[in-house]
Design an enzyme around this catalytic site. Structure first.
Site, short mmCIF file in Angstrom:
data_model
loop_
_atom_site.label_atom_id
_atom_site.label_comp_id
_atom_site.label_asym_id
_atom_site.label_seq_id
_atom_site.Cartn_x
_atom_site.Cartn_y
_atom_site.Cartn_z
N CYS A 1 0.82 -1.21 0.00
CA CYS A 1 0.00 0.00 0.00
C CYS A 1 0.86 1.27 0.00
CB CYS A 1 -0.94 0.00 1.20
SG CYS A 1 -2.24 -1.25 1.10
N THR A 2 2.04 1.19 0.60
CA THR A 2 2.93 2.35 0.59
C THR A 2 3.38 2.68 -0.83
OG1 THR A 2 3.69 1.89 2.84
CG2 THR A 2 5.11 3.28 1.47
#
Length: 216
Positions: free
Chosen positions: A46-47
Protein backbone atom coordinates in the site's frame (compact mmCIF):
# COMPACT_ATOMS: atom_id res chain seq x y z
CA UNK A 1 -25.72 -6.47 4.67
CA UNK A 2 -25.27 -6.48 0.89
CA UNK A 3 -22.37 -4.51 -0.54
CA UNK A 4 -22.35 -1.62 -2.98
CA UNK A 5 -23.23 -2.64 -6.54
CA UNK A 6 -22.65 -0.84 -9.83
CA UNK A 7 -25.19 1.95 -10.13
CA UNK A 8 -25.73 2.23 -6.37
CA UNK A 9 -25.35 5.63 -4.76
CA UNK A 10 -22.31 6.13 -2.54
CA UNK A 11 -23.09 6.31 1.20
CA UNK A 12 -22.94 9.93 2.33
CA UNK A 13 -20.87 9.20 5.43
CA UNK A 14 -19.09 11.71 7.67
CA UNK A 15 -15.55 11.02 8.87
CA UNK A 16 -12.31 12.62 10.05
CA UNK A 17 -9.61 12.93 7.39
CA UNK A 18 -6.20 14.49 6.90
CA UNK A 19 -8.05 17.53 5.56
CA UNK A 20 -10.52 17.77 8.43
CA UNK A 21 -14.00 16.35 8.85
CA UNK A 22 -15.84 15.68 5.61
CA UNK A 23 -19.22 14.54 4.37
CA UNK A 24 -18.48 12.28 1.42
CA UNK A 25 -20.96 13.74 -1.09
CA UNK A 26 -19.80 17.28 -0.29
CA UNK A 27 -16.19 16.16 -0.70
CA UNK A 28 -16.95 14.83 -4.18
CA UNK A 29 -18.97 17.86 -5.24
CA UNK A 30 -19.32 17.84 -9.03
CA UNK A 31 -16.17 15.75 -9.46
CA UNK A 32 -15.58 12.11 -10.17
CA UNK A 33 -14.11 10.29 -7.20
CA UNK A 34 -11.90 7.31 -6.43
CA UNK A 35 -11.90 5.71 -3.00
CA UNK A 36 -9.01 3.33 -2.28
CA UNK A 37 -9.26 0.99 0.68
CA UNK A 38 -6.12 -0.16 2.52
CA UNK A 39 -5.82 -2.92 5.15
CA UNK A 40 -3.60 -0.67 7.30
CA UNK A 41 -1.20 2.27 7.05
CA UNK A 42 2.50 1.61 6.34
CA UNK A 43 1.91 -1.81 4.76
CA UNK A 44 4.61 -2.26 2.08
CA UNK A 45 2.39 -2.80 -0.97
CA UNK A 46 0.00 0.00 0.00
CA UNK A 47 2.93 2.35 0.59
CA UNK A 48 4.05 1.91 -3.01
CA UNK A 49 0.46 2.57 -4.09
CA UNK A 50 0.31 5.76 -2.03
CA UNK A 51 3.46 7.02 -3.73
CA UNK A 52 2.11 6.18 -7.18
CA UNK A 53 -1.22 7.87 -6.45
CA UNK A 54 0.59 11.01 -5.30
CA UNK A 55 2.80 11.05 -8.38
CA UNK A 56 -0.26 10.73 -10.63
CA UNK A 57 -2.32 13.33 -8.76
CA UNK A 58 -1.99 15.86 -11.63
CA UNK A 59 -3.32 13.27 -14.10
CA UNK A 60 -6.36 12.58 -11.93
CA UNK A 61 -6.87 16.30 -11.41
CA UNK A 62 -6.89 16.86 -15.19
CA UNK A 63 -9.74 14.34 -15.36
CA UNK A 64 -11.68 16.09 -12.57
CA UNK A 65 -11.14 13.12 -10.24
CA UNK A 66 -10.73 13.46 -6.48
CA UNK A 67 -8.88 10.71 -4.62
CA UNK A 68 -9.44 9.55 -1.07
CA UNK A 69 -7.90 6.64 0.83
CA UNK A 70 -9.60 4.60 3.55
CA UNK A 71 -7.78 2.83 6.38
CA UNK A 72 -8.46 1.69 9.93
CA UNK A 73 -5.66 3.84 11.40
CA UNK A 74 -5.77 7.32 12.92
CA UNK A 75 -5.52 10.68 11.16
CA UNK A 76 -2.11 11.18 12.77
CA UNK A 77 -0.89 7.92 11.27
CA UNK A 78 -2.30 8.98 7.90
CA UNK A 79 -0.44 12.30 8.09
CA UNK A 80 2.82 10.47 8.77
CA UNK A 81 2.14 7.95 6.02
CA UNK A 82 1.26 10.58 3.43
CA UNK A 83 4.68 12.22 3.91
CA UNK A 84 6.31 9.35 2.07
CA UNK A 85 8.43 10.93 -0.67
CA UNK A 86 10.95 8.32 -1.78
CA UNK A 87 8.49 5.90 -3.37
CA UNK A 88 8.67 5.93 -7.14
CA UNK A 89 10.08 9.44 -7.29
CA UNK A 90 7.01 10.78 -5.50
CA UNK A 91 7.07 14.51 -4.73
CA UNK A 92 3.50 14.92 -3.49
CA UNK A 93 1.06 13.29 -1.13
CA UNK A 94 -2.35 11.72 -1.50
CA UNK A 95 -5.04 14.38 -1.35
CA UNK A 96 -7.07 13.04 1.51
CA UNK A 97 -6.87 10.06 3.87
CA UNK A 98 -9.96 8.88 5.68
CA UNK A 99 -9.58 7.72 9.29
CA UNK A 100 -11.93 4.90 10.16
CA UNK A 101 -12.70 5.37 13.86
CA UNK A 102 -16.20 4.00 13.36
CA UNK A 103 -17.02 1.04 11.15
CA UNK A 104 -19.86 2.72 9.25
CA UNK A 105 -18.12 3.78 6.00
CA UNK A 106 -16.42 0.42 5.56
CA UNK A 107 -19.56 -1.54 6.35
CA UNK A 108 -21.56 0.45 3.80
CA UNK A 109 -18.97 -0.17 1.09
CA UNK A 110 -18.08 -3.75 1.97
CA UNK A 111 -19.14 -6.47 -0.46
CA UNK A 112 -19.27 -9.24 2.08
CA UNK A 113 -21.05 -8.56 5.36
CA UNK A 114 -21.46 -6.06 8.15
CA UNK A 115 -19.58 -8.46 10.39
CA UNK A 116 -16.35 -7.97 8.45
CA UNK A 117 -15.49 -4.33 7.68
CA UNK A 118 -13.72 -3.61 4.44
CA UNK A 119 -10.56 -2.27 6.06
CA UNK A 120 -10.12 -5.29 8.30
CA UNK A 121 -10.10 -7.82 5.47
CA UNK A 122 -6.77 -8.69 3.78
CA UNK A 123 -7.70 -6.99 0.52
CA UNK A 124 -7.67 -3.62 -1.19
CA UNK A 125 -10.52 -2.20 -3.23
CA UNK A 126 -10.98 0.57 -5.76
CA UNK A 127 -14.33 2.34 -6.00
CA UNK A 128 -14.91 4.86 -8.80
CA UNK A 129 -17.89 7.21 -8.45
CA UNK A 130 -19.35 9.57 -11.03
CA UNK A 131 -20.49 13.15 -10.41
CA UNK A 132 -23.95 11.68 -9.77
CA UNK A 133 -22.41 9.93 -6.71
CA UNK A 134 -23.16 6.50 -8.19
CA UNK A 135 -20.69 3.63 -8.36
CA UNK A 136 -19.31 3.21 -11.88
CA UNK A 137 -16.62 0.59 -11.27
CA UNK A 138 -15.08 -1.45 -8.45
CA UNK A 139 -12.00 -3.68 -8.43
CA UNK A 140 -10.95 -6.02 -5.62
CA UNK A 141 -7.26 -6.84 -5.16
CA UNK A 142 -5.61 -9.24 -2.73
CA UNK A 143 -3.25 -7.49 -0.32
CA UNK A 144 -0.23 -9.11 -2.01
CA UNK A 145 -0.98 -7.61 -5.46
CA UNK A 146 -0.43 -3.90 -5.95
CA UNK A 147 -3.03 -1.93 -7.84
CA UNK A 148 -2.32 -1.07 -11.47
CA UNK A 149 -2.67 2.71 -11.72
CA UNK A 150 -2.18 2.72 -15.49
CA UNK A 151 -5.30 0.54 -15.66
CA UNK A 152 -7.15 2.78 -13.21
CA UNK A 153 -6.40 5.82 -15.38
CA UNK A 154 -7.46 3.86 -18.47
CA UNK A 155 -10.82 2.89 -17.01
CA UNK A 156 -11.42 6.46 -15.82
CA UNK A 157 -10.84 7.63 -19.41
CA UNK A 158 -13.23 4.95 -20.68
CA UNK A 159 -15.89 5.70 -18.07
CA UNK A 160 -15.79 9.42 -18.79
CA UNK A 161 -15.81 9.00 -22.55
CA UNK A 162 -18.67 6.51 -22.57
CA UNK A 163 -20.66 8.58 -20.07
CA UNK A 164 -20.79 11.55 -22.42
CA UNK A 165 -20.65 9.95 -25.87
CA UNK A 166 -22.75 7.15 -27.37
CA UNK A 167 -19.79 4.81 -27.59
CA UNK A 168 -18.23 1.85 -25.81
CA UNK A 169 -14.54 0.94 -25.55
CA UNK A 170 -13.43 -2.47 -26.92
CA UNK A 171 -10.95 -4.92 -25.46
CA UNK A 172 -7.53 -3.44 -24.61
CA UNK A 173 -8.72 0.05 -25.63
CA UNK A 174 -6.41 2.96 -24.86
CA UNK A 175 -7.10 6.69 -25.26
CA UNK A 176 -6.78 7.60 -28.92
CA UNK A 177 -7.85 4.18 -30.21
CA UNK A 178 -11.06 3.71 -32.16
CA UNK A 179 -14.20 3.14 -30.11
CA UNK A 180 -17.37 1.16 -30.72
CA UNK A 181 -20.74 2.66 -31.59
CA UNK A 182 -23.35 1.51 -29.07
CA UNK A 183 -25.76 -1.11 -30.51
CA UNK A 184 -28.86 0.98 -29.71
CA UNK A 185 -27.80 3.78 -32.08
CA UNK A 186 -29.29 3.40 -35.61
CA UNK A 187 -26.86 3.51 -38.55
CA UNK A 188 -28.21 6.77 -39.97
CA UNK A 189 -28.00 8.53 -36.63
CA UNK A 190 -24.48 7.17 -36.10
CA UNK A 191 -23.34 8.62 -39.43
CA UNK A 192 -24.59 12.06 -38.38
CA UNK A 193 -23.22 11.79 -34.85
CA UNK A 194 -19.75 10.64 -35.90
CA UNK A 195 -18.60 12.74 -38.87
CA UNK A 196 -15.19 11.03 -38.90
CA UNK A 197 -16.97 7.96 -40.21
CA UNK A 198 -18.29 4.61 -39.01
CA UNK A 199 -16.75 1.35 -40.19
CA UNK A 200 -17.63 -2.26 -39.44
CA UNK A 201 -15.47 -5.29 -38.87
CA UNK A 202 -16.01 -8.22 -41.22
CA UNK A 203 -17.35 -11.32 -39.47
CA UNK A 204 -17.88 -14.89 -40.77
CA UNK A 205 -21.63 -14.43 -40.29
CA UNK A 206 -21.67 -11.33 -42.46
CA UNK A 207 -23.38 -9.37 -39.70
CA UNK A 208 -22.32 -5.76 -39.26
CA UNK A 209 -22.83 -5.28 -35.55
CA UNK A 210 -19.19 -4.48 -34.67
CA UNK A 211 -19.27 -0.79 -35.60
CA UNK A 212 -16.25 1.43 -34.93
CA UNK A 213 -15.47 5.12 -35.18
CA UNK A 214 -12.39 7.21 -34.36
CA UNK A 215 -12.48 8.41 -30.76
CA UNK A 216 -14.71 11.50 -30.64
Amino acid sequence: MPGLLLGDEAPNFEAETTQGRIRFHDFLGDSWGILFSHPRDFTPVCTTELGRAAKLAPEFSKRNVKMIALSIDSVQDHLSWSKVRAVGGCRGSLCCCLALKARDPAVQLDRKSSAQPLTLSPCAQVFIFGPDKKLKLSILYPATTGRNFDEILRVVDSLQLTAYKKVATPVDWKPGDSVMVVPTLPDEEAKKLFPKGVFTKDLPSGKKYLRYTPQP
